[in-house]
Write a protein that holds these residues in place. Structure first.
Motif, short mmCIF file in Angstrom:
data_model
loop_
_atom_site.label_atom_id
_atom_site.label_comp_id
_atom_site.label_asym_id
_atom_site.label_seq_id
_atom_site.Cartn_x
_atom_site.Cartn_y
_atom_site.Cartn_z
N LEU A 79 18.84 22.84 -29.05
CA LEU A 79 17.61 22.22 -28.58
C LEU A 79 16.94 21.36 -29.65
O LEU A 79 15.93 20.72 -29.38
CB LEU A 79 16.62 23.29 -28.12
CG LEU A 79 17.09 24.22 -26.99
CD1 LEU A 79 16.02 25.26 -26.71
CD2 LEU A 79 17.42 23.44 -25.74
N GLN A 80 17.48 21.33 -30.84
CA GLN A 80 16.82 20.64 -31.95
C GLN A 80 17.03 19.12 -31.89
O GLN A 80 18.10 18.65 -31.52
CB GLN A 80 17.35 21.16 -33.28
CG GLN A 80 16.92 22.58 -33.60
CD GLN A 80 17.52 23.08 -34.90
OE1 GLN A 80 18.16 22.33 -35.64
NE2 GLN A 80 17.33 24.36 -35.19
N ARG A 100 25.51 19.15 -29.14
CA ARG A 100 24.67 18.81 -27.99
C ARG A 100 25.46 18.15 -26.86
O ARG A 100 24.91 17.91 -25.78
CB ARG A 100 23.52 17.92 -28.42
CG ARG A 100 22.59 18.58 -29.43
CD ARG A 100 21.21 17.97 -29.45
NE ARG A 100 21.22 16.54 -29.68
CZ ARG A 100 20.13 15.81 -29.77
NH1 ARG A 100 18.93 16.37 -29.64
NH2 ARG A 100 20.20 14.51 -30.01
N SER A 101 26.74 17.87 -27.10
CA SER A 101 27.57 17.31 -26.03
C SER A 101 27.69 18.28 -24.86
O SER A 101 28.10 17.89 -23.76
CB SER A 101 28.96 16.98 -26.57
OG SER A 101 29.63 18.15 -27.02
N ILE A 102 27.30 19.53 -25.09
CA ILE A 102 27.35 20.52 -24.01
C ILE A 102 26.48 20.10 -22.83
O ILE A 102 26.76 20.42 -21.67
CB ILE A 102 26.92 21.91 -24.53
CG1 ILE A 102 27.25 22.99 -23.50
CG2 ILE A 102 25.43 21.94 -24.88
CD1 ILE A 102 27.03 24.39 -24.04
N PHE A 103 25.43 19.32 -23.10
CA PHE A 103 24.53 18.89 -22.04
C PHE A 103 25.16 17.81 -21.15
O PHE A 103 24.65 17.51 -20.07
CB PHE A 103 23.22 18.38 -22.62
CG PHE A 103 22.42 19.44 -23.31
CD1 PHE A 103 21.83 20.47 -22.59
CD2 PHE A 103 22.24 19.43 -24.69
CE1 PHE A 103 21.10 21.47 -23.23
CE2 PHE A 103 21.51 20.41 -25.33
CZ PHE A 103 20.94 21.44 -24.60
N ASP A 104 26.26 17.23 -21.61
CA ASP A 104 26.92 16.18 -20.84
C ASP A 104 28.09 16.70 -20.03
O ASP A 104 28.76 15.93 -19.33
CB ASP A 104 27.43 15.07 -21.79
CG ASP A 104 26.29 14.44 -22.58
OD1 ASP A 104 25.20 14.26 -22.01
OD2 ASP A 104 26.51 14.14 -23.78
N ARG A 105 28.35 17.99 -20.12
CA ARG A 105 29.51 18.56 -19.41
C ARG A 105 29.33 18.51 -17.91
O ARG A 105 28.23 18.63 -17.39
CB ARG A 105 29.73 20.01 -19.86
CG ARG A 105 30.52 20.15 -21.13
CD ARG A 105 30.66 21.60 -21.53
NE ARG A 105 31.01 22.47 -20.41
CZ ARG A 105 30.98 23.80 -20.46
NH1 ARG A 105 30.62 24.40 -21.58
NH2 ARG A 105 31.31 24.52 -19.42
N ASP A 106 30.44 18.35 -17.21
CA ASP A 106 30.44 18.36 -15.75
C ASP A 106 31.70 19.10 -15.28
O ASP A 106 32.82 18.62 -15.53
CB ASP A 106 30.43 16.93 -15.22
CG ASP A 106 30.24 16.86 -13.71
OD1 ASP A 106 29.81 17.88 -13.13
OD2 ASP A 106 30.55 15.82 -13.13
N PRO A 107 31.57 20.28 -14.66
CA PRO A 107 30.30 20.90 -14.25
C PRO A 107 29.54 21.46 -15.45
O PRO A 107 30.14 21.86 -16.45
CB PRO A 107 30.76 22.02 -13.32
CG PRO A 107 32.14 22.36 -13.78
CD PRO A 107 32.74 21.06 -14.23
#
Length: 285
Positions: free
Chosen positions: A127-128, A160-167
């Motif tokens: 979250l930083q 932070r690339s985790i926020f771009d994952r789909d699904p």
């Protein structure tokens, strides 16, 4: 230009001497670059003139002492007429630039379908903002070197690339109120961090909660918790105050962490109230 006159630090990353696996990868790829150069009959001085990088950098990259950046590999690929073989090294080299423990954590986060975090001392790394993370690394004692700060910062931001994952994975965060009030990096950095949180909490796959300081019954007094669940039904978790802080994956121990985290979430402010709390903090300045 970087710290050193030959541009070594500017055009490459440092190798972690304690990361044997990463160092072996860097050394192997360096040997490949050297073998290709020698096969073409190029001296280091000739190559340096063609790609406009210092000889010292070339020696260090070929010797496995430094990790070449992508722009170096692009020029080297052209100079050695490698047809993309040298450029292809960029992915492996970019991975080992990060500390092994961070790589392992990032790999687990990439595979997780559910992540739950209770953070006690600071805003959680996922979250930083870059500015907040940099301030955290720079205040560390004993102090990190400039190269270490840049390395750790890049690793944290890459996660932070985790926020771009789909699904997208299901994410839940519980932050201690004190972590949001502490003005790490100064007022402007602190405000940017809170503003970033307000953006992140709008994600449909993310639940954000604040543990208020006036909570009289608190299940998280033993320390922070992080839990990851995977698509095959397996899971791994760690808590500062349980099982000597070591990661656990067996069902019985993981269940203890899961129950504790569930209680923490129940005692924290609900997501809507938590968002209002962050908005209130921003309004105080």
């Amino acid at each position: 230009m970087g710290v050193d006159s030959d541009g070594t630090e500017e055009h490459s990353w440092s190798v972690d001497p304690e990361d044997e696996q990463g160092a072996a990868v860097v050394a192997a790829l360096g040997r490949q670059m050297r073998a290709r150069r020698e096969a073409m009959g190029l001296r280091v001085a000739d190559l340096a003139a063609e790609i406009t990088y210092g000889e010292a950098l070339i020696y260090k990259v070929e010797g496995g002492k430094r990790i070449a950046k992508p722009e170096y590999l692009d020029k080297l690929d052209d100079a050695l007429r490698a047809g993309g073989l040298v450029r292809a090294m960029a992915e492996d080299l970019s991975r080992v630039r990060y500390p092994k423990k961070v790589r392992d954590l990032a790999q687990m986060e990439e595979k997780a379908v559910e992540i739950g975090v209770y953070s006690v001392h600071a805003v959680h790394g996922l979250l930083q903002t870059p500015e907040w993370a940099r301030a955290m690394f720079e205040m560390r004692q004993p102090a990190y070197s400039r190269a270490e700060v840049e390395r750790f910062l890049a690793a944290r931001m890459a996660r932070r690339s985790i926020f771009d994952r789909d699904p997208a994975p299901a994410l839940s965060f519980v932050q201690e109120e004190a972590t949001l009030r502490r003005r790490i990096g100064g007022t402007m950095v602190w405000r940017q961090q809170l503003e970033h949180l307000l953006e992140v909490v709008q994600l449909r796959n993310l639940a954000f909660q604040v543990m208020p300081m006036d909570c009289e019954v608190h299940a998280g007094m033993d320390g922070g918790i992080e839990m990851l669940k995977f698509g095959d039904g397996s899971a791994v978790g760690r808590s500062e105050g349980a099982f000597y802080g070591r990661p656990v994956s067996d069902a019985k121990r993981f269940r203890i962490l899961e129950l504790r985290y569930g209680m923490i979430r129940a005692q924290a402010l609900p997501p809507r109230e938590s968002r209002a709390f962050v908005e209130h903090l921003l309004g105080e300045t």
